[in-house]
Write a protein that holds these residues in place. Sequence first.
Motif, mmCIF file in Angstrom:
data_model
loop_
_atom_site.group_PDB
_atom_site.id
_atom_site.type_symbol
_atom_site.label_atom_id
_atom_site.label_comp_id
_atom_site.label_asym_id
_atom_site.label_seq_id
_atom_site.Cartn_x
_atom_site.Cartn_y
_atom_site.Cartn_z
ATOM 1 N N ASN A 49 -46.308 73.021 2.917
ATOM 2 C CA ASN A 49 -47.353 74.023 2.944
ATOM 3 C C ASN A 49 -48.428 73.983 2.328
ATOM 4 O OD1 ASN A 49 -46.170 74.845 5.207
ATOM 5 N ND2 ASN A 49 -44.823 76.559 3.323
ATOM 6 N N GLY A 50 -49.641 74.402 1.801
ATOM 7 C CA GLY A 50 -51.044 73.856 0.937
ATOM 8 C C GLY A 50 -51.663 72.780 0.448
ATOM 9 N N LEU A 51 -51.627 71.854 1.543
ATOM 10 C CA LEU A 51 -53.058 70.165 1.791
ATOM 11 C C LEU A 51 -53.372 71.081 2.153
ATOM 12 C CD1 LEU A 51 -50.529 68.164 3.551
ATOM 13 C CD2 LEU A 51 -50.269 68.566 1.111
ATOM 14 N N ARG A 52 -54.175 70.724 0.510
ATOM 15 C CA ARG A 52 -55.589 71.150 0.421
ATOM 16 C C ARG A 52 -56.656 69.875 1.042
ATOM 17 N NH1 ARG A 52 -56.965 75.485 -2.491
ATOM 18 N NH2 ARG A 52 -59.323 74.350 -3.779
ATOM 19 N N ILE A 53 -57.799 70.506 2.246
ATOM 20 C CA ILE A 53 -58.672 68.691 2.210
ATOM 21 C C ILE A 53 -60.054 69.790 1.653
ATOM 22 C CG2 ILE A 53 -59.469 67.680 4.204
ATOM 23 C CD1 ILE A 53 -57.186 69.082 6.152
ATOM 24 N N LYS A 54 -61.488 68.610 1.145
ATOM 25 C CA LYS A 54 -62.119 69.333 0.752
ATOM 26 C C LYS A 54 -62.987 68.305 1.994
ATOM 27 C CE LYS A 54 -62.418 70.066 -3.751
ATOM 28 N NZ LYS A 54 -62.857 70.688 -5.303
ATOM 29 N N SER A 55 -64.334 69.061 1.577
ATOM 30 C CA SER A 55 -65.423 67.878 2.673
ATOM 31 C C SER A 55 -66.117 68.253 0.682
ATOM 32 C CB SER A 55 -65.955 68.781 3.295
ATOM 33 O OG SER A 55 -67.169 67.902 4.137
ATOM 34 N N LEU A 56 -67.033 67.196 1.104
ATOM 35 C CA LEU A 56 -68.025 66.200 0.007
ATOM 36 C C LEU A 56 -69.215 66.278 1.115
ATOM 37 C CD1 LEU A 56 -65.686 63.779 -2.292
ATOM 38 C CD2 LEU A 56 -66.663 66.619 -2.763
ATOM 39 N N PHE A 57 -69.307 66.519 1.858
ATOM 40 C CA PHE A 57 -70.779 66.212 3.170
ATOM 41 C C PHE A 57 -71.137 67.274 2.748
ATOM 42 C CE2 PHE A 57 -72.665 64.597 7.276
ATOM 43 C CZ PHE A 57 -73.204 64.210 6.926
ATOM 44 N N GLN A 58 -72.496 67.753 3.382
ATOM 45 C CA GLN A 58 -73.995 68.597 3.265
ATOM 46 C C GLN A 58 -73.517 68.973 4.870
ATOM 47 O OE1 GLN A 58 -77.732 66.974 2.881
ATOM 48 N NE2 GLN A 58 -77.439 65.348 4.617
ATOM 49 N N ASN A 59 -73.278 68.292 5.446
ATOM 50 C CA ASN A 59 -73.353 69.170 6.664
ATOM 51 C C ASN A 59 -71.125 69.312 7.545
ATOM 52 O OD1 ASN A 59 -76.184 68.818 7.375
ATOM 53 N ND2 ASN A 59 -75.431 67.238 8.385
ATOM 54 N N GLY A 60 -71.723 70.185 8.186
ATOM 55 C CA GLY A 60 -70.254 70.775 9.481
ATOM 56 C C GLY A 60 -69.453 69.176 9.485
ATOM 57 N N LEU A 61 -67.839 68.750 9.570
ATOM 58 C CA LEU A 61 -67.460 68.027 10.525
ATOM 59 C C LEU A 61 -66.279 68.153 10.955
ATOM 60 C CD1 LEU A 61 -67.415 65.606 7.223
ATOM 61 C CD2 LEU A 61 -68.942 65.289 9.178
ATOM 62 N N ASN A 62 -66.396 67.965 12.005
ATOM 63 C CA ASN A 62 -64.330 67.769 12.892
ATOM 64 C C ASN A 62 -63.660 67.302 12.474
ATOM 65 O OD1 ASN A 62 -66.507 69.050 14.815
ATOM 66 N ND2 ASN A 62 -67.056 67.846 16.494
ATOM 67 N N VAL A 63 -62.642 67.939 12.145
ATOM 68 C CA VAL A 63 -62.214 67.543 11.335
ATOM 69 C C VAL A 63 -60.285 67.011 12.107
ATOM 70 C CG1 VAL A 63 -60.362 66.956 9.121
ATOM 71 C CG2 VAL A 63 -62.475 67.669 9.318
ATOM 72 N N PHE A 64 -60.162 66.301 12.531
ATOM 73 C CA PHE A 64 -58.514 65.864 13.401
ATOM 74 C C PHE A 64 -57.566 66.129 11.850
ATOM 75 C CE2 PHE A 64 -61.965 64.863 16.122
ATOM 76 C CZ PHE A 64 -61.360 65.709 17.182
ATOM 77 N N ASN A 65 -56.169 66.151 12.084
ATOM 78 C CA ASN A 65 -55.237 66.459 11.105
ATOM 79 C C ASN A 65 -53.892 66.169 11.648
ATOM 80 O OD1 ASN A 65 -54.479 69.236 10.122
ATOM 81 N ND2 ASN A 65 -56.473 68.904 10.416
ATOM 82 N N LYS A 66 -52.857 65.627 11.405
ATOM 83 C CA LYS A 66 -51.781 65.865 11.410
ATOM 84 C C LYS A 66 -50.821 65.236 10.814
ATOM 85 C CE LYS A 66 -51.697 60.547 12.949
ATOM 86 N NZ LYS A 66 -53.241 60.141 12.859
ATOM 87 N N ILE A 67 -49.486 65.160 10.858
ATOM 88 C CA ILE A 67 -48.297 64.884 9.767
ATOM 89 C C ILE A 67 -46.925 63.443 11.318
ATOM 90 C CG2 ILE A 67 -46.642 66.727 9.595
ATOM 91 C CD1 ILE A 67 -46.311 66.533 6.854
ATOM 92 N N VAL A 68 -46.863 63.083 10.509
ATOM 93 C CA VAL A 68 -45.827 62.459 10.705
ATOM 94 C C VAL A 68 -44.867 61.832 9.850
ATOM 95 C CG1 VAL A 68 -45.396 60.022 12.537
ATOM 96 C CG2 VAL A 68 -47.650 61.529 12.695
ATOM 97 N N ILE A 69 -43.508 61.664 10.434
ATOM 98 C CA ILE A 69 -42.137 61.514 9.958
ATOM 99 C C ILE A 69 -42.409 60.340 10.599
ATOM 100 C CG2 ILE A 69 -39.879 61.262 9.042
ATOM 101 C CD1 ILE A 69 -40.416 64.651 8.773
ATOM 102 N N PRO A 70 -42.172 58.759 9.771
ATOM 103 C CA PRO A 70 -42.305 57.603 11.284
ATOM 104 C C PRO A 70 -40.937 56.842 10.764
ATOM 105 C CG PRO A 70 -43.098 56.915 8.763
ATOM 106 C CD PRO A 70 -42.685 58.036 9.017
ATOM 107 N N ASP A 71 -40.122 56.381 11.797
ATOM 108 C CA ASP A 71 -39.086 55.537 11.877
ATOM 109 C C ASP A 71 -39.012 54.212 11.144
ATOM 110 O OD1 ASP A 71 -36.681 54.453 11.731
ATOM 111 O OD2 ASP A 71 -36.195 54.879 14.412
ATOM 112 N N THR A 72 -38.905 53.765 10.240
ATOM 113 C CA THR A 72 -39.443 52.622 9.489
ATOM 114 C C THR A 72 -37.970 51.571 9.776
ATOM 115 O OG1 THR A 72 -38.465 52.718 7.517
ATOM 116 C CG2 THR A 72 -40.434 53.545 7.623
ATOM 117 N N VAL A 73 -37.416 51.818 10.622
ATOM 118 C CA VAL A 73 -36.581 51.330 10.869
ATOM 119 C C VAL A 73 -36.552 50.487 12.564
ATOM 120 C CG1 VAL A 73 -33.449 50.764 11.461
ATOM 121 C CG2 VAL A 73 -34.240 51.807 9.563
ATOM 122 N N ASN A 74 -36.488 51.412 13.038
ATOM 123 C CA ASN A 74 -37.146 51.123 14.851
ATOM 124 C C ASN A 74 -38.640 50.901 14.704
ATOM 125 O OD1 ASN A 74 -34.271 51.421 15.541
ATOM 126 N ND2 ASN A 74 -34.541 53.730 15.007
#
Length: 751
Positions: A394-419
């Motif tokens: 929870n609480g992952l803060r995402i900040k924009s430094l841009f003067q216009n709006g942006l369409n942002v896509f986000n996700k979280i992944v738990i990778p299986d590094t063995v396979n």
Amino acid sequence: MQKRYCWFVLLAFCLFGFQLKAQDHLTVPTYNPNLLNQTVAKKGDFSPTEKLNVLEDSLIYQYDTLSLPFLDDFSSDHLSKRVEDINDPRVNDTTVYRIYQGGQVVQDTNGFVRDSTFYYQYGADSSLLQKVEQFNGIVEVHNLSTFPTTTQNVNVYLPYNIYDTVGDPNPDTIFEMPDLFQDSANYYFVAPDSNDFYVDRSVYINRTFAIDPPTFGVATFDGLTEYGLPYNIDQQITVKADYLTSLPIDLSFTLDTTYFSFFFEPQGISLDGPEREDSLVLEFYNSNREKWGKVWGTPGFDADTFQQVFVRVDSQFLTSAFQFRFRAYANSAGAFDQWHIDYLYLNDQREASDKSVKDIAFTMPAPSLLKDYTAMPWWHFKPNPGAYMADSVNGLRIKSLFQNGLNVFNKIVIPDTVNNSTFFRFPASDQFSILSAFSTIERDYLINFDFDPNYIDTAGTLAAIADIDFRPSQSQDPDLIRANDTVRSEAVLDNYYAYDDGTAEAGYGVNPQTSADGLLAFMAVEFNMPFADTVGGVQLYFLPQRFNFDNPPITSQSFQLTLWNSLNPAQIVYQQELRYRPFFSDDNGYVTFWLDTLIPVNQTFFVGFKAIGPKSMNIGYDLNTNHRDKIFWSLDGASWSNPSRSIFDGSLMLRPVFRKKNWDVGVVEPKPKYKVQIDVYPNPARELISIRADDRTSLANFQLFNLKGQLMREGVYQKELDVSNLDKGVYLLRLISKQGKTHSRKIMIAD
């Protein structure tokens, strides 16, 4: 904000001799063991090793000139990396000779003279027939004491006069004392590294000291050197402290629309912020005039937000070797007067009102993947991963430094590094958000999956990777810095429990109280686990404290490791009979003490120590995690309290280690078995240096070398050494004990 500032002022009074009413307290670090571990204080030795000193003073770091744009948000570390091994593949050596002639090294063993010598020929009647100057040519003489070497052309002559009489087959050769000999010096060059942005290393790159930075990662300035040592431990004075100096940047083709911008914040979450007498200064370098000029500065003030500054680069600085430099004035005795800077951006065709960059970023690190801990034994986690794994990040803060709006896509992944696959992904398809101009949003990610215990058979790290992206089209500008678009949330599965994140923003201690057994204080931390187990060791993060030579250091005190199954009533299951002494810096600042046997403990147990002595034995305190309800202190070992109300939320840096014992050590103290304490001061010195060794170190002799390895002086050990007749510079002082052990210290002789 005002209330918090008042607390810091009150705390400062406490640090300098006044006591708060509460027995427990927080204190400002006077060392940074994380830096000590990387450089000079490995295994508890605070003084640089002789090998490292000689090596570092012999190295010449080479750097590439940078081009525009210059951009650094400290999400990656671009400080120059120190070379600690002469066999490092980056290191190349070359030999420079003192005397060259016609571009060739002069192969000479006799030397030359600078005054004329002659060949004299006499007749049989002793009349002078001829006098011929024995000119040997013009040579190029290099001054080997600096690099690049300086040179001068010198007329040289053969180092002898010849007296020849006609008819005498054996002329007389009279040698002169040569005043110019061939010599050489080896120089070690460190090849340029494309990752390097700066020529010095005194600031601390971190993700935990600032409050709400523009992006995660800042450069912190304070009263600690690049080695994590105080600039002057013996005096509370304001000094020129940390620097951050860029590599040369080519601005020779730019215009007057070149601007440099940055964000800065005083104090952050540290206990001590800059006062009015402290300051942060920005300077630019004019390479044509070889001169620095101040272009911006601020005295210390109270704030908990970042401010952005724009500075136009004046035409006088638009050279092919421009540099910028931040420097801070701070209290010399520790991690005081902290400043944090972020998002340095230098480019042409900008304006002072141009505060927009097309960049989105996470602003802080992600929390642990474990519910209550940052690390736990893997065999405790394996039977029921769902009971210990966090339900969400929870609480992952995402900040924009841009003067216009942006369409942002986000996700979280738990990778299986063995396979090389994926354990879990949330959401199933990337989450879409509209991030408006210069705004900040928070994202929560559910971690609702059943982790297969069969994957947990040994120690390891389980990681969840959160990522953001605004996916520009080919015709649009890309995200300016991709490195700040990814953060990792981790669960460390090893052989110990930990509440903290490994960084000590403060120290937590308890002022001792007189008892029948002397001056005592107790500290304990509660741990809860799925089943009873055996503890084999304890890791402690001792926070080094300020002391002077009139008072004994904290290392002269002692403590006894203690395990409890209950505090109320007190049920001690183990107390180390052998008293340990605190020392500093092992792996990442932690020191591991192995118990003399494996100790069974209940599912809920407490681990800590009984401190013996007049001073508070401070332990590292992590202000970025909060488990203060698990911390307990006592003055008699019977009545226990949680931290006082005035103590900020945090976690004590104390960790129990399970099912592991250093069987070869037995009941002796852990490595280093004994930390030698030798103080050499003042340093730099002008006339006298004092040498003070602890009671257990018996010194017999000394040797003093210059950095060319030449022995300058030696003799029987003495507590004071006269250095007034030495040239200014750096020397190595080697002290030899009666047992034949050597201890080296680097000293500087000043004007």
